[in-house]
Design a protein around this motif. Structure first.
Motif, PDB file in Angstrom:
ATOM      1  N   GLN A 129       0.840  -1.196   0.000  1.00  0.00           N
ATOM      2  CA  GLN A 129       0.000   0.000   0.000  1.00  0.00           C
ATOM      3  C   GLN A 129       0.880   1.252   0.000  1.00  0.00           C
ATOM      4  N   PHE A 130       0.348   2.338  -0.561  1.00  0.00           N
ATOM      5  CA  PHE A 130       1.127   3.569  -0.682  1.00  0.00           C
ATOM      6  C   PHE A 130       0.180   4.762  -0.792  1.00  0.00           C
ATOM      7  N   ASP A 131       0.747   5.952  -0.586  1.00  0.00           N
ATOM      8  CA  ASP A 131      -0.017   7.196  -0.678  1.00  0.00           C
ATOM      9  C   ASP A 131       0.145   7.905  -2.019  1.00  0.00           C
ATOM     10  N   VAL A 132       1.359   7.856  -2.562  1.00  0.00           N
ATOM     11  CA  VAL A 132       1.682   8.628  -3.766  1.00  0.00           C
ATOM     12  C   VAL A 132       2.294   7.713  -4.823  1.00  0.00           C
ATOM     13  N   LEU A 133       1.803   7.817  -6.037  1.00  0.00           N
ATOM     14  CA  LEU A 133       2.383   7.073  -7.171  1.00  0.00           C
ATOM     15  C   LEU A 133       3.184   8.042  -8.024  1.00  0.00           C
ATOM     16  N   CYS A 134       4.454   7.738  -8.244  1.00  0.00           N
ATOM     17  CA  CYS A 134       5.334   8.540  -9.105  1.00  0.00           C
ATOM     18  C   CYS A 134       5.727   7.696 -10.315  1.00  0.00           C
ATOM     19  N   ARG A 163       6.188  -0.700 -25.282  1.00  0.00           N
ATOM     20  CA  ARG A 163       6.441   0.412 -24.369  1.00  0.00           C
ATOM     21  C   ARG A 163       5.275   1.396 -24.310  1.00  0.00           C
ATOM     22  N   GLY A 164       4.583   1.563 -25.432  1.00  0.00           N
ATOM     23  CA  GLY A 164       3.431   2.461 -25.442  1.00  0.00           C
ATOM     24  C   GLY A 164       2.308   1.989 -24.549  1.00  0.00           C
ATOM     25  N   GLN A 165       2.283   0.682 -24.233  1.00  0.00           N
ATOM     26  CA  GLN A 165       1.243   0.108 -23.392  1.00  0.00           C
ATOM     27  C   GLN A 165       1.534   0.248 -21.898  1.00  0.00           C
ATOM     28  N   LEU A 166       2.743   0.638 -21.553  1.00  0.00           N
ATOM     29  CA  LEU A 166       3.127   0.623 -20.146  1.00  0.00           C
ATOM     30  C   LEU A 166       2.368   1.657 -19.314  1.00  0.00           C
ATOM     31  N   PHE A 167       1.848   2.689 -19.955  1.00  0.00           N
ATOM     32  CA  PHE A 167       0.994   3.640 -19.229  1.00  0.00           C
ATOM     33  C   PHE A 167      -0.185   2.918 -18.580  1.00  0.00           C
ATOM     34  N   PHE A 168      -0.722   1.918 -19.275  1.00  0.00           N
ATOM     35  CA  PHE A 168      -1.888   1.217 -18.753  1.00  0.00           C
ATOM     36  C   PHE A 168      -1.558   0.335 -17.555  1.00  0.00           C
ATOM     37  N   ARG A 169      -0.273   0.055 -17.345  1.00  0.00           N
ATOM     38  CA  ARG A 169       0.098  -0.664 -16.134  1.00  0.00           C
ATOM     39  C   ARG A 169      -0.038   0.265 -14.919  1.00  0.00           C
ATOM     40  N   ILE A 170       0.159   1.557 -15.139  1.00  0.00           N
ATOM     41  CA  ILE A 170      -0.108   2.527 -14.076  1.00  0.00           C
ATOM     42  C   ILE A 170      -1.585   2.477 -13.714  1.00  0.00           C
ATOM     43  N   ILE A 171      -2.435   2.420 -14.723  1.00  0.00           N
ATOM     44  CA  ILE A 171      -3.876   2.350 -14.490  1.00  0.00           C
ATOM     45  C   ILE A 171      -4.229   1.071 -13.732  1.00  0.00           C
ATOM     46  N   ASP A 172      -3.595  -0.039 -14.092  1.00  0.00           N
ATOM     47  CA  ASP A 172      -3.835  -1.299 -13.379  1.00  0.00           C
ATOM     48  C   ASP A 172      -3.527  -1.155 -11.891  1.00  0.00           C
ATOM     49  N   ILE A 173      -2.428  -0.483 -11.584  1.00  0.00           N
ATOM     50  CA  ILE A 173      -2.028  -0.308 -10.187  1.00  0.00           C
ATOM     51  C   ILE A 173      -3.015   0.600  -9.459  1.00  0.00           C
ATOM     52  N   LEU A 174      -3.453   1.661 -10.100  1.00  0.00           N
ATOM     53  CA  LEU A 174      -4.429   2.560  -9.472  1.00  0.00           C
ATOM     54  C   LEU A 174      -5.761   1.852  -9.227  1.00  0.00           C
ATOM     55  N   LYS A 175      -6.137   0.966 -10.125  1.00  0.00           N
ATOM     56  CA  LYS A 175      -7.374   0.195  -9.931  1.00  0.00           C
ATOM     57  C   LYS A 175      -7.268  -0.700  -8.708  1.00  0.00           C
ATOM     58  N   CYS A 195      -4.412   4.907  -2.864  1.00  0.00           N
ATOM     59  CA  CYS A 195      -3.535   5.953  -3.417  1.00  0.00           C
ATOM     60  C   CYS A 195      -4.242   7.304  -3.405  1.00  0.00           C
ATOM     61  N   LYS A 196      -3.578   8.306  -2.882  1.00  0.00           N
ATOM     62  CA  LYS A 196      -4.170   9.643  -2.742  1.00  0.00           C
ATOM     63  C   LYS A 196      -3.703  10.628  -3.810  1.00  0.00           C
ATOM     64  N   TYR A 197      -2.493  10.452  -4.290  1.00  0.00           N
ATOM     65  CA  TYR A 197      -1.929  11.390  -5.265  1.00  0.00           C
ATOM     66  C   TYR A 197      -1.136  10.614  -6.314  1.00  0.00           C
ATOM     67  N   PHE A 198      -1.042  11.154  -7.504  1.00  0.00           N
ATOM     68  CA  PHE A 198      -0.075  10.643  -8.474  1.00  0.00           C
ATOM     69  C   PHE A 198       0.631  11.804  -9.154  1.00  0.00           C
ATOM     70  N   ILE A 199       1.867  11.575  -9.524  1.00  0.00           N
ATOM     71  CA  ILE A 199       2.688  12.557 -10.243  1.00  0.00           C
ATOM     72  C   ILE A 199       3.335  11.817 -11.405  1.00  0.00           C
ATOM     73  N   LEU A 200       2.967  12.180 -12.635  1.00  0.00           N
ATOM     74  CA  LEU A 200       3.494  11.537 -13.830  1.00  0.00           C
ATOM     75  C   LEU A 200       4.264  12.555 -14.665  1.00  0.00           C
ATOM     76  N   GLU A 201       5.249  12.052 -15.403  1.00  0.00           N
ATOM     77  CA  GLU A 201       6.067  12.923 -16.265  1.00  0.00           C
ATOM     78  C   GLU A 201       6.302  12.242 -17.604  1.00  0.00           C
ATOM     79  N   ASN A 202       6.312  13.062 -18.667  1.00  0.00           N
ATOM     80  CA  ASN A 202       6.607  12.533 -19.991  1.00  0.00           C
ATOM     81  C   ASN A 202       7.057  13.675 -20.895  1.00  0.00           C
TER      82      ASN A 202
END
Length: 428
Positions: free
Chosen positions: A74-79, A109-121, A126-133
């Motif tokens: 479990q975690f509070d922030v996803l980076c 590699r273009g699909q890896l964004f959706f692994r972030i979505i899997d984790i958030l689901k 999780c209370k916050y996320f910070i993404l960069e691209n």
């Protein structure tokens, strides 16, 4: 996360972690890492050395396996600085698509964004996320809409308008525009349906660098391995273009860029045909037409000198990239030695010492003239780390080429810290 003091006592996970740019920023804000992953073994080695030498938290290689094995605590922030190659202007711009290579392998590699979505689901805590691209992700409306839609579907309030920032906006002299995508779980704040720049209070943090950025970055004492010997081909090429520059400055006829073979010297182009009425100019792009004319004008205006110069240095037999010169420092420099130098496919490029170009994930380290030793040299790894706002005591790989690449792939620590602090401090 402690809601009374949002900047302390929170946990975070670091996805596509590289060598820990996000980690440094979160640690400065009081965060504790509970999970990190990166597919690259060299990155994990450096990450472990700096942040978890005694396995203080889980450091994984494959994010897909981590999800499948349910090992993320479990975690509070996803980076996450999720892979940018399929969105970058320098890439193939395939976006979220799976691309099959000629050898039958698949680039996912273009699909890896959706692994972030899997984790958030899975991790609704999780209370916050910070993404960069890369900025280009936001420039493509279709891709941007997919990102926003998927994140909002996970019950987050997000930055629907792209947050584009660069270290140079925060007194760090590097041009490095990136898009930052931020989110807060619904319920933490009320009365908002999106996060804006005003909410984050980014603009009041802007402070622009002024002065000579070479003086700002340069270490007085540098390892001799970064020094370019006067007998190397690179030093010779820089010296011959310095001679060229000084001669053309006398007549104020230098136009940039100048490509020797576009001027009609050598065997690359039949200029009599290209400049004839029969030639179809629509066959070449506008930028190349401009380059042809500039190069040709410079040559015809200085033919006597250039012909002797070409013969003196046997220029037509040199590598093509050494036959190209891009002078972008005329307002601030009178000599190549006063500028920031890069050897690129577009040739020998010299920029003003007001801001460094973006560090990239390839061996294209900036070159400077070091007045302490009166020689050209490359920026050291530690100097490049200053451009990414890394901690001074950060431990890098023993292989400099690997370190340059890792820094070129990293996020800027200062930018992440400022933007994240703004996110955490949003109040109702």
């Amino acid at each position: 996360m402690n809601e009374d003091n949002k900047k302390t006592n929170f946990t975070f996970i670091d996805l596509f972690a590289g060598i820990g740019g996000f980690h440094q920023a979160m640690k400065k804000l009081g965060g504790k890492c509970v999970f990190a992953c990166d597919i690259n073994a060299d990155c994990r080695k450096v990450y472990k050395k700096n942040f978890c030498p005694n396995e203080e938290f889980i450091l994984e290689g494959d994010i897909k396996k981590a999800i499948e094995n349910n090992i993320i605590p479990q975690f509070d922030v996803l980076c996450a600085g999720f892979p940018c190659q399929t969105f970058s202007k320098s890439g193939n711009r395939t976006g979220f698509n799976i691309v099959e290579k000629e050898n039958g392998e698949k680039d996912e590699r273009g699909q890896l964004f959706f692994r972030i979505i899997d984790i958030l689901k899975e991790h609704t805590e999780c209370k916050y996320f910070i993404l960069e691209n890369v900025r280009n992700l936001a420039d493509n409306k279709d891709n941007w809409n997919i990102v926003c839609s998927e994140l909002k579907n996970q019950n987050f309030i997000i930055t629907e308008e792209p947050i584009i920032e660069s270290p140079e906006n925060f007194n760090v002299p590097q041009t490095r525009e990136r898009v930052y995508i931020l989110g807060i779980k619904k319920g933490i704040i009320t009365g908002k349906d999106k996060i804006t720049r005003n909410d984050l209070k980014i603009d009041i943090q802007h402070k622009y660098f002024s002065g000579n950025c070479i003086d700002w970055i340069i270490d007085k004492f540098v390892n001799p391995k970064y020094i370019i010997d006067n007998n190397t081909e690179i030093a010779k090429v820089l010296n011959l273009w310095e001679e060229f520059l000084q001669e053309l400055r006398k007549t104020n006829t230098i136009k940039s860029p100048f490509w020797l073979f576009h001027a009609g010297v050598g065997k690359q182009y039949n200029l009599e045909y290209i400049f004839s009425e029969e030639y179809d100019w629509q066959k070449i792009p506008k930028w190349k037409r401009c380059l042809l004319f500039k190069s040709r004008i410079m040559y015809t205006s200085n033919k006597k000198f250039i012909d002797k110069w070409v013969e003196k240095y046997n220029m037509t037999e040199k590598f093509l990239i050494h036959q190209k010169f891009e002078w972008n420092a005329s307002k601030d420099c009178q000599s190549i030695k006063q500028g920031i130098i890069q050897i690129r496919q577009s040739g020998v490029r010299v920029k003003s010492p007001s801001v460094f170009p973006s560090l990239v994930a390839m061996n294209n380290t900036p070159i400077i003239w070091d007045f302490h030793i009166n020689k050209y040299r490359y920026l050291s790894v530690k100097e490049c780390a200053k451009l990414q706002s890394f901690d001074p005591d950060f431990k890098f790989s023993d292989n400099d080429n690997i370190s340059y690449k890792q820094l070129g792939n990293s996020v800027n620590v200062k930018v992440i810290k400022i933007i994240s602090e703004g996110l955490f401090n949003i109040s109702e």
